[in-house]
Design an enzyme around this catalytic site. Structure first.
Site, PDB file in Angstrom:
ATOM      1  N   CYS B  44       0.831  -1.213   0.000  1.00 13.62           N
ATOM      2  CA  CYS B  44       0.000   0.000   0.000  1.00 13.62           C
ATOM      3  C   CYS B  44       0.859   1.254   0.000  1.00 13.62           C
ATOM      4  CB  CYS B  44      -0.854   0.080   1.256  1.00 13.62           C
ATOM      5  SG  CYS B  44      -2.253  -0.995   1.273  1.00 13.62           S
ATOM      6  N   CYS B 115      -4.094   8.695   5.672  1.00 17.41           N
ATOM      7  CA  CYS B 115      -3.105   8.547   6.751  1.00 17.41           C
ATOM      8  C   CYS B 115      -3.788   8.586   8.114  1.00 17.41           C
ATOM      9  CB  CYS B 115      -2.056   9.656   6.674  1.00 17.41           C
ATOM     10  SG  CYS B 115      -1.082   9.590   5.172  1.00 17.41           S
TER      11      CYS B 115
END
Lengths: 400, 344
Positions: B44, B115
Site C-alpha cells: 500500500c 493517513c
C-alpha cells in the site's frame, strides 16, 4: 544555506548566455517574423539561425526538418496525431509501458475513443524494452511506433535507431520522445531511420514553453495546429521568437558542453551513487547499468517511503524528486518502476537525483553527507526494519 | 513535460504536521505493550504498528508508541495519534474519529486523509487486541469491495458518512479503495450513491451535492491496457488524483433546498430588487429556473439600457448571495439587437 538543485530531469536553470541572447528580442527586435518591414526581417533571420543551431545539435540533414512547438508535450501529441492522420489504413500504435504520460495518456484516450489500437510493450527489470514483444506487435496495421529515447525516471537509454529500422521494415512511422536524451547525448538523426523526434527547451537550459518536433524530410505529416503559414504550414501561430532564439543558443551550448556532460557530470553522478550504495544498506539503483543517461541516478531505499525522504532532503537543502514529479502528488508508486517489477519493499522508496553542468563536487558532497542519517532515522521508525536489519536479511544491490 | 520539483506536498503541510514529522513523539517499539494494532501493508505504501501499555484495572492508556512506514503525513498522523490517546481510557479512545486525528494536525490535505484513517484503524485494532478480540479494517461489516487495498463495504460507508464524501476520488483519497487496479470502480460508485441517498434523506447533505448514478461524471479509463496475444496486460499511468471539494453540510435544522424553495427564494430576491429597477424605468421577470441557470426577461428601460449587462450581473450577485449556491442569470426574449440572447 543555498539549496542544491539535483532535479535537472524535471527542469534546468536557463543558462545566463541563453537569457542574454533572448533579451534583445523582447525590447528592440520585437517584430513579427511574418512582416515584410525591417522589424520582421531581423526576426526571421534569428529564427533561421536558431533552426541551424538545432539542426547541428540533432545531426539532422536539413534545417527545415525542425518545427518549433511549445514543448515536449505538444511535440509528442503532434507526432502521434499526425501519424494517425497521415497513414490511412493503419490504426495501430506501438508504445512502451514506461513512456511519459503525454504519450501514454494520449494513447489511452485514442484507444478509449476507438481511434486506435494500442500495443503497450513491457520492459525488464533494467527498464529495457521487450524486443520480442516489440517485433511481434509490428505489422502492416501499425501507423506509428512511439518510444522514448531515454527514460526520465531511471535514465535508461533505449536503442531507438535499431527499433526505428524494424519499424521502417514494417512500413510504420517511428517517433521518439527524446526530451531527456537531447542535450545529454550526442545524436546524428541523418544516419538513422527515426522519422520524428520530440525535444523540450527547458530540459537543456533553455526556457520553458519552447520545444521542437523533428520531422524527417519526406515523412507524411499533418499539422495539429492550423491557421497560419508559420513553420511551412506545419505549426500555425506567431513564433515565440525570444524562446526560439534561446533554444538555438542552448543547442549551441549543449554541443560545447558534451565533453563536460559525458565526463565531469557523469563522474559526479557515479561518485554520488557509489558513496550512497556503500554507506547505506538495502538500497539499489534502478535503471540499465550499462546504458544510462550520464546525469541520472534513481536509487530505491527499502522499507521507507520516498516522500518522507524528500521532506528531510528538502530541509537539508537538497532538491531531488521521487521518481517522476508528475506523479508526486499521487499516492501511487511510479508507473515506470512498477513496469520494471521493482520489488515491493523498494517500490515506494525511490529517489531520483538528476545532475547538470551547473552542479559541483560540493553539491554531491552535501547529499553524501545528508542522506545516510535521513535513511537511518526513517528506518528507525519503520515497522519493517528492526535493530538495524531488514526482515529478509541484506539485499544485494543491483549493481554498485 | 510538466515535471516540477518533487515536493509539492511540503507546501501543503501545516506546521503541526511538519513538527510531528521532523520530531515524532513516542516513536519506536514499546517492550511492555499489552495491546498492539496494525494497519496498512508494504504494498500500500504505508503501514502503522501501534503499541499500547494499558492499565488492566483502570483501562487507562499509560503509554503508546508507534512504528510507521509511509509518507510525511503518515508519520505525523501516527505521532499525533499517540499524543491524543495517552492518558485516555480505552472507552474514550475507541470513540476517536479520523477527523479528530486530522484536526489535531491542523488538517490534512485531502489526498492524505487515508493517513488519518490508518491511525484510526490501527487504534481500533489495538483496542480489539486488548480486549482479546480479532479485528482488522476488513472485518468491518460487509464484503471486501477493494481487494487491492483491502477495504470493506462497511469501511467505505463509515468513511462516506463520517466525512460526507460525495465523489469517488474523495473516497479513494480517504480509504485508498480504488487506488490499485480500479476494477472495483462500479462498486465504489454504487456504495457512494446508496450512502449519499441515505445522507440526503437524513438531511445531512444537500441533494445537489450528493452523488448519484444518474448524474455521475464519466468513468475514468481502466488502469490496464487490454492484453493482446503479443503483449501481456500492462499497468498504465493513472493521472494524479484531483480531489473535488467536500460537500458542504446542509444548513442545520433545514431540509435540503428543493427546487420549489429555490424558485421562491429567487422570486423574493427579484421582488426586493424591483423598486430599484422601476426607479430607472425598467423591470425584470422570472421566466424559468433550469438547474443553476436563472432565466429572466428584462423589460422597459432595461432592454435599451447600455448598462443592462451590469444590471444582470448585479441581480446574479444578489441571488448567489441569498441562495448560497452558484447561479447564472440569463436574459431571454428581445434584446436591443432583436436577437434572443444566448447568455454567452
Amino acid at each position: 544555506m543555498k539549496p542544491i538543485y539535483l532535479d535537472n530531469n524535471a527542469t534546468t536553470r536557463v543558462d545566463p548566455a541563453v537569457l542574454e541572447s533572448m533579451l534583445p528580442f523582447f525590447t528592440e527586435q520585437f517584430g513579427n517574423a511574418s512582416s515584410t518591414h525591417s522589424f520582421g526581417e531581423t526576426v526571421a533571420g534569428a529564427i533561421k539561425t536558431a533552426r541551424k543551431q538545432l539542426q547541428e545539435l540533432l545531426g539532422a540533414a536539413h534545417d527545415h526538418e525542425i518545427i518549433y512547438t511549445s514543448g515536449g508535450t505538444e511535440s509528442n501529441t503532434t507526432a502521434v496525431m499526425a501519424a494517425l492522420e497521415a497513414m490511412p489504413g493503419r490504426d495501430e500504435i506501438i508504445t512502451s509501458a514506461v513512456e511519459h504520460p503525454s504519450v501514454l495518456q494520449l494513447c489511452e484516450h485514442l484507444e478509449k475513443t476507438g481511434r486506435a489500437k494500442i500495443h503497450v510493450i513491457g520492459v525488464d527489470s533494467y527498464g529495457r524494452l521487450d524486443l520480442d514483444a516489440y517485433r511481434s506487435a509490428l505489422s502492416d496495421r501499425v501507423a506509428l511506433v512511439s518510444i522514448m529515447w531515454a527514460n526520465n525516471e531511471t535514465g535508461t537509454i533505449v536503442p531507438v535507431d535499431a527499433l526505428a529500422d524494424l519499424a521502417k521494415a514494417a512500413g510504420a512511422l517511428f517517433h521518439t520522445d527524446a526530451v531527456q536524451a537531447i542535450g545529454k547525448l550526442p545524436v546524428a538523426l541523418k544516419d538513422t531511420a527515426i522519422d520524428m523526434l520530440s525535444l523540450s527547451g527547458h530540459k537543456l537550459h533553455a526556457p520553458k514553453g519552447i520545444g521542437a518536433l523533428y520531422v524527417k524530410r519526406g515523412v507524411r505529416f499533418k499539422p495539429l495546429i492550423r491557421g497560419g503559414h508559420q513553420e511551412r504550414g506545419r505549426r500555425a501561430g506567431t513564433e515565440n521568437v525570444p524562446a526560439i532564439v534561446g533554444l538555438g543558443k542552448a543547442a549551441e551550448l549543449a554541443i560545447q558542453n558534451f565533453p563536460d556532460e559525458l565526463g565531469r557530470v557523469k563522474a559526479l553522478r557515479d561518485r554520488l551513487e557509489k558513496a550512497i550504495l556503500s554507506s547505506v544498506a538495502n538500497c539499489a539503483v534502478n535503471g540499465d547499468p550499462h546504458d544510462r543517461l550520464p546525469n541520472t541516478s534513481n536509487i530505491a531505499f527499502d522499507y521507507i517511503e520516498g516522500e518522507a525522504i524528500l521532506l528531510h532532503l528538502t530541509r537539508a537543502g537538497v532538491a531531488a524528486s521521487t521518481g517522476s514529479a508528475c506523479t508526486a502528488g499521487s499516492t501511487e508508486p511510479s508507473h515506470v518502476l512498477r513496469a520494471m517489477h521493482v520489488p515491493e519493499a523498494a517500490l515506494h522508496g525511490a529517489i531520483r537525483f538528476s545532475l547538470s553542468r551547473d552542479n559541483s563536487e560540493a553539491d554531491v558532497d552535501r547529499v553524501i553527507e545528508a542522506l545516510p542519517p535521513i535513511v537511518d532515522k526513517l528506518r528507525a521508525l519503520s515497522p519493517f526494519w528492526s535493530d538495524g536489519k531488514s526482515p529478509s536479511g541484506d539485499a544485494t544491490p543491483l549493481y554498485a | 513535460m510538466t515535471e516540477s520539483a518533487g515536493a509539492p506536498a511540503m507546501l501543503d503541510y501545516s506546521d503541526k504536521i511538519k513538527d510531528h514529522f521532523f520530531n515524532p513523539k513516542n516513536a519506536g517499539p514499546l517492550a511492555e505493550a499489552n495491546a498492539v494494532g496494525e494497519a496498512g501493508t508494504l504494498s500500500c505504501g504505508d503501514a502503522l504498528k501501534l503499541m499500547l501499555k494499558v492499565d488492566p484495572l483502570t483501562e487507562v492508556i499509560l503509554d503508546a508508541r508507534f512504528q510507521t512506514f509511509g509518507c510525511g503525513s503518515a508519520i505525523a498522523s501516527s505521532s499525533a495519534l499517540t499524543e491524543l490517546i495517552i492518558g485516555k481510557t480505552i472507552v474514550e479512545a475507541s470513540g476517536l474519529t479520523t477527523q479528530q486525528i486530522a484536526a489535531s494536525l491542523g488538517g490534512l490535505p485531502p489526498e492524505k486523509m487515508h493517513c488519518a484513517v490508518l491511525g484510526h484503524d490501527a487504534l481500533q485494532g489495538a483496542i480489539a487486541n486488548f480486549r482479546g478480540e480479532a479485528w482488522t479494517a476488513s472485518d468491518e461489516p460487509g464484503a471486501l469491495i477493494c481487494k487491492c487495498s483491502g477495504v470493506s463495504e462497511g469501511s467505505l460507508k463509515h468513511a462516506i458518512r463520517m466525512n460526507r464524501l460525495t465523489s469517488v476520488d474523495q473516497l479513494t483519497a480517504f480509504t485508498k479503495a480504488g487506488a490499485g487496479c480500479f476494477t472495483c470502480y462500479d462498486k465504489l460508485e454504487a456504495v457512494l450513491a446508496q450512502t449519499n441517498a441515505e445522507l440526503v434523506a437524513e438531511g445531512l447533505i444537500a441533494r445537489e451535492a450528493a452523488f448519484s448514478l444518474q448524474t455521475r461524471a464519466p468513468k475514468p479509463a481502466p488502469a490496464t491496457v487490454a492484453a493482446t496475444p503479443e503483449t501481456p496486460a500492462q499497468p498504465v499511468a493513472r493521472p494524479r488524483i484531483q480531489i473535488s471539494p467536500l460537500a458542504p453540510s446542509a444548513p442545520a435544522g433545514e431540509p435540503a433546498m428543493t427546487n420549489l424553495r429555490k424558485i421562491k427564494l429567487i422570486e423574493e430576491t427579484i421582488e426586493e430588487l424591483r423598486p430599484f429597477l422601476r426607479k430607472d424605468g425598467g423591470d425584470c421577470e422570472l421566466i424559468d429556473v433550469d438547474g443553476s441557470n436563472v432565466l429572466v426577461k428584462m423589460s422597459g428601460a432595461c432592454v435599451l439600457c447600455k448598462l443592462a449587462s451590469a444590471t444582470i450581473s448585479g441581480i446574479q450577485e444578489k441571488l448567489v448571495e441569498k441562495l448560497g449556491v452558484p447561479l447564472r442569470v440569463i436574459p431571454v426574449g428581445k434584446t436591443p439587437f432583436g436577437k434572443a440572447a444566448s447568455g454567452h
